[in-house]
Design a protein around this motif. Structure first.
Motif, mmCIF file in Angstrom:
data_model
loop_
_atom_site.group_PDB
_atom_site.id
_atom_site.type_symbol
_atom_site.label_atom_id
_atom_site.label_comp_id
_atom_site.label_asym_id
_atom_site.label_seq_id
_atom_site.Cartn_x
_atom_site.Cartn_y
_atom_site.Cartn_z
ATOM 1 N N ILE A 56 68.381 20.290 51.086
ATOM 2 C CA ILE A 56 68.438 21.235 49.971
ATOM 3 C C ILE A 56 67.054 21.817 49.696
ATOM 4 C CG2 ILE A 56 68.831 21.413 47.475
ATOM 5 C CD1 ILE A 56 71.052 19.317 47.832
ATOM 6 N N SER A 57 66.025 21.027 49.853
ATOM 7 C CA SER A 57 64.663 21.458 49.524
ATOM 8 C C SER A 57 64.038 22.346 50.596
ATOM 9 C CB SER A 57 63.760 20.228 49.321
ATOM 10 O OG SER A 57 64.274 19.371 48.326
ATOM 11 N N THR A 58 64.378 22.120 51.857
ATOM 12 C CA THR A 58 63.627 22.758 52.946
ATOM 13 C C THR A 58 64.444 23.620 53.897
ATOM 14 O OG1 THR A 58 63.879 20.848 54.429
ATOM 15 C CG2 THR A 58 62.012 20.816 52.925
ATOM 16 N N SER A 92 61.908 27.859 47.207
ATOM 17 C CA SER A 92 61.969 26.521 47.792
ATOM 18 C C SER A 92 61.573 25.454 46.776
ATOM 19 C CB SER A 92 61.047 26.458 49.009
ATOM 20 O OG SER A 92 61.168 25.229 49.672
ATOM 21 N N LEU A 93 60.581 25.763 45.948
ATOM 22 C CA LEU A 93 60.154 24.813 44.929
ATOM 23 C C LEU A 93 61.252 24.588 43.900
ATOM 24 C CD1 LEU A 93 57.673 23.130 44.148
ATOM 25 C CD2 LEU A 93 56.918 25.032 42.722
ATOM 26 N N PHE A 94 61.935 25.661 43.516
ATOM 27 C CA PHE A 94 63.049 25.538 42.572
ATOM 28 C C PHE A 94 64.149 24.640 43.145
ATOM 29 C CE2 PHE A 94 67.311 27.040 41.409
ATOM 30 C CZ PHE A 94 67.287 26.787 40.041
ATOM 31 N N MET A 95 64.494 24.849 44.418
ATOM 32 C CA MET A 95 65.536 24.046 45.048
ATOM 33 C C MET A 95 65.114 22.583 45.160
ATOM 34 S SD MET A 95 68.053 26.093 45.599
ATOM 35 C CE MET A 95 69.090 25.188 46.735
ATOM 36 N N SER A 96 63.842 22.349 45.444
ATOM 37 C CA SER A 96 63.379 20.962 45.590
ATOM 38 C C SER A 96 63.396 20.231 44.251
ATOM 39 C CB SER A 96 61.975 20.938 46.186
ATOM 40 O OG SER A 96 61.019 21.466 45.294
#
Length: 499
Positions: A56-58, A92-96
């Motif tokens: 999910i993060s990357t 990407s930061l939001f998802m992580s």
């Protein structure tokens, strides 16, 4: 000039990957000897539950950054690159962070239901590393697009060095007495390693991106690229990771239902996933760098409409992958037991290595095929095939493993591997307009590799230490295989046939 740059970057990435793999394999061998097969099983189970959060993060963002930066450079608009990378980093930061919150809330439930009830703290130790992974993934996508492979390699090497150093130091300092304590220390080392890698990547990125910041302008189409590339890739990778986690959790469970004790099932799982599979993947460092570099190369050829270049690169890539992987598989099959005893002090792990050796061409071919498909804007197809493969594995494991144990597991690995490669390769051959040659790419290399291994087996013992004797065998076999391929090539060239 472009070909020289590609080869130079491929060599740099291969050498750095090789150094990193040696470190990683040395660490794996040390860890397996320190905590045993059962400890490796627990370690792998915790990581398998953690992987969906990593996806999910990357997942997808690195490819998105690569495609956006490559497109900006191709359109002669480099001033939009900083904006594109920054927006992808924010996404990407939001998802992580979302993954962090979700995994933290579910840690107790996951530990109690799937990890034995005492692993929640070890799982939570990994969570702070997710934002660092997300940002590092964006930086790697940028480095790949600008062919800054040395910078990417430096950050990955720093991560491995920090992870291994801190873990070994923690083990020597605190001397963990239980498997759970060993897992805590290992997870802590991994999290710190991700932070170090992110810091290195960011510094190197800031130093390089300055050249594009003069007259910088906002990048258009980032949202569209995220919707087209990142979100489908993230969702598909997350689904695959969940299925992969389910697969890993089903293996020890199925072995227990087949009659093994809980301890024996975890030890067999740890031997397979923590010892044998990393050994099978180890030589792929020679192809991993090559496969990653193919993505921007194929993207540029696709954008420029260079169909002949696409066909030529695809044909050479597939041929070289099979030539290499068939030799590796033959060596593992011939000397699997010696490798298991040498590295893991376990004859059983060597026997597993021999049984799984024929998987190597399927694994390596799938790796390169996926890279080519992504470069040709076929990432959705690739992800669909991989998701189908993972779904089928889970369904088969649930039904077959409790009945047939490890024999059923090996049969599932082979059948699903063949299906996945067949689907991906068929799509690639159709897209790139390439014909697969069974005789020149498969049969002749099998004959040559098999003959070289038989010849090595017939040689008298050299009375050298096991490690040196193994090195001598691979040198002799490799030299003979290269001479065989060169001879075949010369014969075919005389007949005006390409090999």
């Amino acid at each position: 000039m472009k070909k020289k740059a590609f080869l130079r970057n491929a060599i740099i990435l291969t050498l750095s990957s090789l150094a990193g793999r040696f470190l990683y394999m040395g660490f794996r061998v040390w860890l397996s000897q320190t905590i045993g097969a059962e400890g490796m099983g627990a370690y792998q189970l915790i990581l398998s539950v953690f992987l969906p959060a990593v996806a999910i993060s990357t997942a997808g963002v690195s490819l998105t950054v690569t495609r956006l930066v490559t497109s900006a450079m191709g359109k002669k608009c480099p001033q939009t690159i900083p904006s594109a990378v920054a927006r992808c980093c924010a996404f990407s930061l939001f998802m992580s962070l979302a993954a962090c919150v979700g995994l933290w809330a579910l840690a107790d439930f996951l530990s109690e239901k799937f990890l034995g009830g005492n692993s929640a703290d070890a799982l939570r130790i990994l969570i702070p590393g997710l934002p660092f992974m997300a940002l590092s993934s964006c930086m790697r996508g940028y480095f790949l697009a600008v062919r800054g492979v040395l910078r990417s390699a430096a950050s990955e090497f720093a991560e491995q060095l920090a992870t291994i150093s801190l873990t070994v130091f923690a083990f020597l300092t605190f001397s963990p007495q239980t498997v759970l304590e060993a897992c805590w220390l290992s997870m802590l080392g991994a999290t710190v390693g991700e932070a170090v890698s992110c810091g290195c990547s960011f510094l190197l990125y800031r130093m390089h991106v300055r050249r594009f910041q003069k007259n910088k302008a906002p990048c258009t189409g980032v949202g569209r690229a995220i919707l087209h590339i990142t979100l489908p890739s993230t969702l598909s990778h997350a689904a695959r990771s969940v299925l992969s986690a389910a697969e890993n959790l089903l293996i020890p469970l199925g072995l227990r239902r087949c009659g093994s004790s809980a301890s024996a099932a975890l030890a067999q799982y740890g031997m397979l996933q923590g010892m044998v599979m990393p050994m099978l993947f180890f030589p792929s460092c020679f192809l991993g760098a090559f496969a990653s570099l193919l993505i921007p190369e194929m993207s540029e050829s696709l954008a420029a409409g260079q169909k002949k270049s696409i066909s030529s690169v695809t044909e050479r890539s597939l041929r070289m992958t099979l030539l290499f992987s068939i030799f590796v598989a033959s060596f593992f099959f011939s000397f699997g037991e010696e490798i298991g005893i040498l590295f893991y002090r376990s004859r059983e792990s060597g026997q597993f290595l021999r049984l799984l050796a024929p998987l190597v061409p399927l694994i390596y071919l799938d790796m390169v095929t996926d890279g080519l498909l992504k470069g040709l804007d076929q990432q959705i197809r690739s992800l669909l095939y991989n998701t189908l493969d993972a779904s089928l594995r889970v369904a088969l494991l649930a039904g077959i493993l409790p009945l047939f144990g490890l024999r059923g597991y090996f049969a599932i690995l082979y059948s699903c591997g063949i299906l996945n490669v067949t689907l991906s390769l068929s799509r690639l051959l159709k897209t790139a307009r390439v014909r697969f040659s069974f005789l020149y790419w498969l049969i002749l290399p099998l004959v040559g590799a098999g003959g070289c291994m038989v010849a090595c087996r017939l040689l008298p013992s050299s009375f050298l230490p096991p490690a040196w004797e193994l090195l001598l065998n691979i040198t002799i076999a490799g030299t003979g295989y290269c001479l065989y391929l060169w001879t075949i090539k010369r014969i075919l060239q005389k007949r005006k046939r390409l090999f």
